[in-house]
Write a protein that holds these residues in place. Structure first.
Motif, mmCIF file in Angstrom:
data_model
loop_
_atom_site.group_PDB
_atom_site.id
_atom_site.type_symbol
_atom_site.label_atom_id
_atom_site.label_comp_id
_atom_site.label_asym_id
_atom_site.label_seq_id
_atom_site.Cartn_x
_atom_site.Cartn_y
_atom_site.Cartn_z
ATOM 1 N N THR A 439 4.255 5.397 1.484
ATOM 2 C CA THR A 439 4.777 4.055 1.716
ATOM 3 C C THR A 439 3.606 3.099 1.692
ATOM 4 O O THR A 439 2.659 3.242 2.462
ATOM 5 N N ARG A 440 3.632 2.191 0.760
ATOM 6 C CA ARG A 440 2.574 1.171 0.702
ATOM 7 C C ARG A 440 3.116 -0.098 1.321
ATOM 8 O O ARG A 440 4.290 -0.424 1.160
ATOM 9 N N VAL A 441 2.257 -0.790 2.039
ATOM 10 C CA VAL A 441 2.724 -1.953 2.786
ATOM 11 C C VAL A 441 1.814 -3.154 2.506
ATOM 12 O O VAL A 441 0.598 -3.023 2.459
ATOM 13 N N ALA A 442 2.433 -4.302 2.264
ATOM 14 C CA ALA A 442 1.669 -5.538 2.082
ATOM 15 C C ALA A 442 1.236 -5.997 3.471
ATOM 16 O O ALA A 442 2.082 -6.276 4.307
ATOM 17 N N MET A 443 -0.064 -6.016 3.737
ATOM 18 C CA MET A 443 -0.513 -6.301 5.100
ATOM 19 C C MET A 443 -0.448 -7.791 5.438
ATOM 20 O O MET A 443 -0.520 -8.177 6.588
ATOM 21 N N LYS A 444 -0.337 -8.617 4.384
ATOM 22 C CA LYS A 444 -0.253 -10.055 4.649
ATOM 23 C C LYS A 444 1.195 -10.482 4.804
ATOM 24 O O LYS A 444 2.071 -10.014 4.075
ATOM 25 N N LYS A 445 1.434 -11.389 5.726
ATOM 26 C CA LYS A 445 2.785 -11.865 5.997
ATOM 27 C C LYS A 445 3.413 -12.461 4.738
ATOM 28 O O LYS A 445 2.804 -13.289 4.060
ATOM 29 N N GLY A 446 4.594 -12.014 4.408
ATOM 30 C CA GLY A 446 5.321 -12.580 3.275
ATOM 31 C C GLY A 446 4.899 -12.036 1.914
ATOM 32 O O GLY A 446 5.583 -12.248 0.938
ATOM 33 N N SER A 447 3.748 -11.341 1.860
ATOM 34 C CA SER A 447 3.241 -10.882 0.569
ATOM 35 C C SER A 447 4.101 -9.758 0.000
ATOM 36 O O SER A 447 4.665 -8.954 0.734
ATOM 37 N N LEU A 448 4.176 -9.711 -1.326
ATOM 38 C CA LEU A 448 4.935 -8.651 -1.988
ATOM 39 C C LEU A 448 4.006 -7.657 -2.672
ATOM 40 O O LEU A 448 4.449 -6.665 -3.227
ATOM 41 N N VAL A 449 2.687 -7.946 -2.669
ATOM 42 C CA VAL A 449 1.752 -7.073 -3.387
ATOM 43 C C VAL A 449 1.249 -5.984 -2.448
ATOM 44 O O VAL A 449 0.619 -6.256 -1.438
ATOM 45 N N VAL A 450 1.572 -4.731 -2.790
ATOM 46 C CA VAL A 450 1.244 -3.620 -1.894
ATOM 47 C C VAL A 450 0.071 -2.784 -2.397
ATOM 48 O O VAL A 450 -0.338 -1.835 -1.747
ATOM 49 N N ASN A 451 -0.496 -3.125 -3.578
ATOM 50 C CA ASN A 451 -1.533 -2.280 -4.160
ATOM 51 C C ASN A 451 -2.785 -2.224 -3.283
ATOM 52 O O ASN A 451 -3.230 -3.242 -2.773
ATOM 53 N N SER A 452 -3.340 -1.017 -3.157
ATOM 54 C CA SER A 452 -4.516 -0.845 -2.304
ATOM 55 C C SER A 452 -5.688 -1.658 -2.844
ATOM 56 O O SER A 452 -6.500 -2.163 -2.077
ATOM 57 N N SER A 453 -5.749 -1.807 -4.175
ATOM 58 C CA SER A 453 -6.859 -2.577 -4.741
ATOM 59 C C SER A 453 -6.737 -4.055 -4.382
ATOM 60 O O SER A 453 -7.673 -4.819 -4.544
ATOM 61 N N GLN A 454 -5.570 -4.465 -3.882
ATOM 62 C CA GLN A 454 -5.352 -5.859 -3.517
ATOM 63 C C GLN A 454 -5.141 -6.011 -2.009
ATOM 64 O O GLN A 454 -4.463 -6.925 -1.560
ATOM 65 N N GLY A 455 -5.659 -5.065 -1.237
ATOM 66 C CA GLY A 455 -5.611 -5.214 0.215
ATOM 67 C C GLY A 455 -4.378 -4.620 0.878
ATOM 68 O O GLY A 455 -4.153 -4.831 2.069
ATOM 69 N N GLY A 456 -3.550 -3.896 0.129
ATOM 70 C CA GLY A 456 -2.372 -3.272 0.722
ATOM 71 C C GLY A 456 -2.760 -2.083 1.591
ATOM 72 O O GLY A 456 -3.852 -1.545 1.469
ATOM 73 N N GLY A 457 -1.855 -1.679 2.479
ATOM 74 C CA GLY A 457 -2.124 -0.538 3.346
ATOM 75 C C GLY A 457 -1.091 0.551 3.147
ATOM 76 O O GLY A 457 -0.260 0.469 2.239
ATOM 77 N N THR A 458 -1.156 1.593 3.969
ATOM 78 C CA THR A 458 -0.177 2.677 3.871
ATOM 79 C C THR A 458 0.377 3.027 5.251
ATOM 80 O O THR A 458 -0.184 2.658 6.273
ATOM 81 N N LYS A 459 1.488 3.759 5.216
ATOM 82 C CA LYS A 459 2.151 4.243 6.425
ATOM 83 C C LYS A 459 2.570 5.671 6.191
ATOM 84 O O LYS A 459 2.785 6.076 5.051
ATOM 85 N N ASP A 460 2.765 6.403 7.288
ATOM 86 C CA ASP A 460 3.386 7.711 7.154
ATOM 87 C C ASP A 460 4.876 7.493 6.862
ATOM 88 O O ASP A 460 5.482 6.548 7.367
ATOM 89 N N THR A 461 5.438 8.371 6.041
ATOM 90 C CA THR A 461 6.848 8.228 5.663
ATOM 91 C C THR A 461 7.630 9.414 6.203
ATOM 92 O O THR A 461 7.325 10.550 5.855
ATOM 93 N N TRP A 462 8.585 9.144 7.051
ATOM 94 C CA TRP A 462 9.367 10.223 7.660
ATOM 95 C C TRP A 462 10.741 10.312 7.030
ATOM 96 O O TRP A 462 11.454 9.313 6.922
ATOM 97 N N VAL A 463 11.098 11.543 6.666
ATOM 98 C CA VAL A 463 12.485 11.783 6.289
ATOM 99 C C VAL A 463 13.084 12.623 7.416
ATOM 100 O O VAL A 463 12.563 13.705 7.731
ATOM 101 N N LEU A 464 14.138 12.120 8.050
ATOM 102 C CA LEU A 464 14.727 12.821 9.185
ATOM 103 C C LEU A 464 15.528 14.026 8.720
ATOM 104 O O LEU A 464 16.146 14.010 7.649
ATOM 105 N N LYS A 465 15.498 15.110 9.554
ATOM 106 C CA LYS A 465 16.261 16.312 9.204
ATOM 107 C C LYS A 465 17.754 16.082 9.382
ATOM 108 O O LYS A 465 18.572 16.679 8.716
ATOM 109 N N GLU A 466 18.118 15.262 10.362
ATOM 110 C CA GLU A 466 19.538 14.917 10.510
ATOM 111 C C GLU A 466 19.671 13.469 10.957
ATOM 112 O O GLU A 466 18.776 12.933 11.613
ATOM 113 N N ASP A 467 20.775 12.862 10.565
ATOM 114 C CA ASP A 467 20.979 11.460 10.939
ATOM 115 C C ASP A 467 21.436 11.341 12.390
ATOM 116 O O ASP A 467 22.047 12.248 12.922
#
Lengths: 467, 314
Positions: A439-467
């Motif tokens: 999961t890439r995240v735009a660290m700036k408020k409102g930004s849509l650019v998530v690329n790491s080369s442009q200052g984007g960050g990452t998050k752990d991505t969880w898929v739940l075993k059951e809803d």
């Protein structure tokens, strides 16, 4: 983590309960711990155009991105369908070209495309697989509503972040994982090795294929990942000058002489693969490897020429491609795309530049693109000139109403835009999607650019075993 | 199975690490000398630069040998590829290249050493901070060694690291002796004088051997005893005899693992035998300087033979 009705979205409910017990200073301290951990383990990336010693950390956000079991199952069906279609499309355009004959994709788009590799015509890659590894970029716009941004069928990167982000979370918050049932992702390297071994070349029949990862070297921006994957799979990490052709096979220079390699997971582009067959000035590849490939002496993953499937000009035809080869309606949506090569489309794009995202057809990494709503008047004016000079070089898309997820900031939780890149493995035995992703995240408020080369960050991505 | 390039990376990773430590030790010995003497002696600083193997590049930049200039040059000057900073950077680049052959502990120790030394050497080090900086560098080196000893499998990976370390160390010890061979000649002092000869002390300190020498010789020193200690005493981990004892041991293990002997192994055995057969009187008869020059050339030839035998490059 608010849903569209303002409440906490269902998959986040357990996590949200846990988070309320944590104090903000504690979380901010954990955030610093995570950063120190990344720097010490050397999880950095090199930034092109900056000094060689400049290794940067990708910002890591501690709040996981959580996907429910049901939504994930639906997503997996969509990915399987799309990736199956991509492999069928590649086989077709390098063989009978039925889809061109049927008039569903214009012929010139293939013929005049730099990503199309005429040398692959008539060639059957081992196991019939073209894209062994795919990283589909998606965005979520609402419940069960995902759009594909890019298919990344060449050499998708980022899987090491999926794995290290999870490691970090396990270290930081072990108690969370006993409280909430999350699908593990750590099996990915084993799955990758097995998947590559299933695609051994004819020359390796009857034995367990020897796999190696081919890297451009330590100065490549993704070198950490290349070393990480080789290490985790337990295979050699080779550079072009470690390899040579002997007796119709590719062999690597070891301390005891040359040893044959059967499957190469290459992390260098087609152009640089073989100075005899492609760019003659390439210092990264192996002279003659393509000839060995054609004669069944080696498997190259992903196959040369797969770039034609994730080309941005081809992208707009993906709904037709999926339907043509699977006979089904696409499960995943395509972002509406204006091809600036077409006159009407160009006229529309020029009139609506401030609302659209305009991308270079062959660009990547968020470079050379215009995000209309975020651009200044001067930027739009400059881009307009570039676009008019070479319209065929661009496509345009609307900005989607992306859903947001919370990130930790000094002032508390705040919503940010994200995308999602699940990692997909393809072998003759089928398509496997690791439950998770980058999961890439735009660290700036409102930004849509998530690329790491442009200052984007990452998050752990969880898929739940059951809803 | 190991790539030839990986073997090369491990060998050079170890050589650069050892070099960074040796240069630090030299700088410490020089600094101590400057503190304990009334007037500063440019000859001593010249010998530090010469022993560190960077006299030519130093003279291209500076005209005189002065403590602050020498210290800055051997620790952190960008124009000096064998500075402590340069050597550690090269060690880390090689570690990055051989990342898959190293344990996580070893990689992290090297990465940590590089990052902390780089940070502390970003600016010239003021004299009052020198002891702390030098000891930090040494401590970081020790942590890397500890991680190697404590976590690495004893296979060919470990052997190439050890051989690299020992080749570099043998070169360094012979250079320490050769730079000052003239103060060790029998004519330069009377036998049995006490350990107050500053030159001798500098030699022993540069090899971290002053305590063990003092302990073994009860406070008396002679040039012959010092040279004997550094060349022939196989108990001293920086002596030439120790280095070649261990080199042949590691090559012997490679021979078993690879089921093949190599010309480099033959060279090492010959060197080990020669060091066993010789003694310090014979060396002084032959000429200390001649002996050391010969040894350094053979050590370099041995290193080149390792590179060829184990296919470090095409």
């Amino acid at each position: 983590m608010g849903g569209f009705d303002g409440n906490v979205r269902a998959p986040y409910s357990s996590y949200s309960g846990w988070l309320q017990e944590m104090s903000r200073p504690d979380m901010l301290k954990k955030s610093l711990d995570a950063q120190a951990f990344f720097r010490r383990t050397g999880i950095t990336f090199n930034v092109y155009g900056q000094s060689e010693a400049d290794e940067r950390l990708i910002p890591f956000d501690l709040i996981p991105r959580i996907i429910g079991a049901g939504e994930w199952a639906n997503l997996v069906r969509g990915i399987e369908q799309r990736v199956t279609a991509i492999n069928a499309f590649l086989h077709d355009i390098y063989h009978r070209q039925e889809i061109l004959r049927a008039g569903r994709v214009p012929e010139h788009l293939i013929r005049e495309n730099e990503a199309f590799l005429p040398k692959m015509i008539g060639m059957d890659p081992p196991g019939g697989i073209y894209t062994h590894i795919v990283g589909v970029d998606l965005v979520r716009t609402g419940p069960n509503e995902f759009y594909v941004l890019e298919d990344n069928a060449r050499t998708p990167s980022g899987v090491s972040y999926m794995l290290e982000n999870r490691e970090t979370m396990l270290k930081m918050f072990p108690e969370l994982f006993s409280r909430i049932k999350v699908h593990p992702v750590q099996q990915y390297p084993t799955m990758l090795r097995r998947s590559l071994e299933r695609c051994g070349p004819p020359a390796a029949e009857g034995k367990r294929p020897t796999v190696a990862v081919l890297t451009p070297g330590i100065h490549n921006s993704a070198y950490f990942e290349h070393a990480f994957l080789a290490d985790q799979m337990g295979v050699e990490l080779v550079e072009g000058h470690d390899l040579r052709v002997t007796d119709g096979r590719i062999a690597m220079r070891t301390t005891r002489g040359y040893e044959p390699v059967d499957v190469i997971y290459r992390r260098i582009d087609d152009d640089y693969l073989d100075p005899l067959n492609f760019r003659s000035d390439s210092m990264l590849g192996v002279a003659g490897i393509f000839d060995v490939y054609r004669s069944g002496g080696i498997t190259i993953a992903n196959a040369p020429g797969t770039g034609i499937a994730d080309d941005k000009a081809i992208y707009s035809y993906m709904p037709e491609i999926v339907e043509f080869y699977t006979g089904q309606k696409p499960i995943l949506q395509n972002v509406p795309t204006w091809r600036c090569a077409e006159r009407d489309a160009l006229a529309y794009v020029l009139e609506h530049l401030e609302e659209l995202v305009v991308k270079e057809v062959h660009g990547s990494g968020g470079y050379g693109m215009l995000v209309g709503p975020a651009a200044s008047k001067a930027e739009i004016k400059a881009f307009r000139a570039k676009l008019m000079a070479k319209p065929g070089n661009y496509i345009a898309q609307p900005t989607l109403a992306l859903s947001t997820v919370p990130v930790l900031t000094k002032a508390g939780l705040a919503p940010r835009h994200v995308d999602l890149r699940p990692f997909v493995l393809v072998s003759p035995e089928g398509v496997e999607v690791t439950p998770g992703g980058l999961t890439r995240v735009a660290m700036k408020k409102g930004s849509l650019v998530v690329n790491s080369s442009q200052g984007g960050g990452t998050k752990d991505t969880w898929v739940l075993k059951e809803d | 199975m190991m790539l030839g390039r990986t073997a090369a990376g491990l060998f050079w990773l170890a050589r650069y690490l050892e070099r960074a430590e040796n240069t630090t030790r030299l700088a410490e010995a020089g600094f101590r000398m400057a503190l304990t003497r009334a007037e500063s002696n440019s000859e001593e600083w010249r010998s530090v630069v010469t022993t560190a193997g960077c006299a030519d590049s130093y003279l291209a930049k500076h005209e005189i040998f002065r403590s602050d200039k020498v210290m800055d040059f051997v620790l952190r000057d960008k124009e000096n590829p064998t500075s402590v900073l340069g050597a550690l950077h090269a060690a880390r680049e090689n570690a990055r290249m051989t990342r898959t052959a190293l344990t996580r502990e070893v990689w992290e120790a090297i990465n940590d050493a590089w990052m902390s030394v780089r940070d502390i050497l970003r600016r010239p080090v003021p004299e009052r901070d020198l002891p702390e900086v030098l000891s930090l560098v040494r401590r970081q080196g020790a942590q890397v060694r500890g991680a190697i000893t404590g976590t690495m499998l004893r296979n060919d990976i470990y052997d190439f690291i050890q051989i690299g370390t020992l080749v570099e160390r043998a070169d360094n010890t012979s250079r320490i002796l050769d730079t000052k061979y003239y103060v060790l000649l029998p004519s330069s002092a009377s036998i049995g004088s006490s350990l107050d000869n500053v030159q001798w002390e500098m030699i022993l300190r540069s090899a971290s051997a002053e305590r063990s020498f003092y302990w073994l010789h009860g406070g008396t020193a002679s040039p012959i005893a010092i040279a004997d200690f550094l060349i022939f005493d196989a108990r001293l981990p920086r002596s030439l005899a120790f280095c070649y004892d261990m080199i042949t041991e590691h090559l012997g293990r490679l021979k078993v693992e690879y089921q093949a002997s190599t010309p480099a192994h033959e060279l090492a055995i010959r060197q080990e035998n020669r060091l066993t057969a010789l003694n310090i009187s014979l060396v002084f008869e032959e000429g200390l300087h001649e002996f050391l020059t010969g040894f350094m050339a053979e050590n370099a030839a041995f290193s080149a033979q390792i590179e060829a035998d184990y296919r470090f490059s095409e």
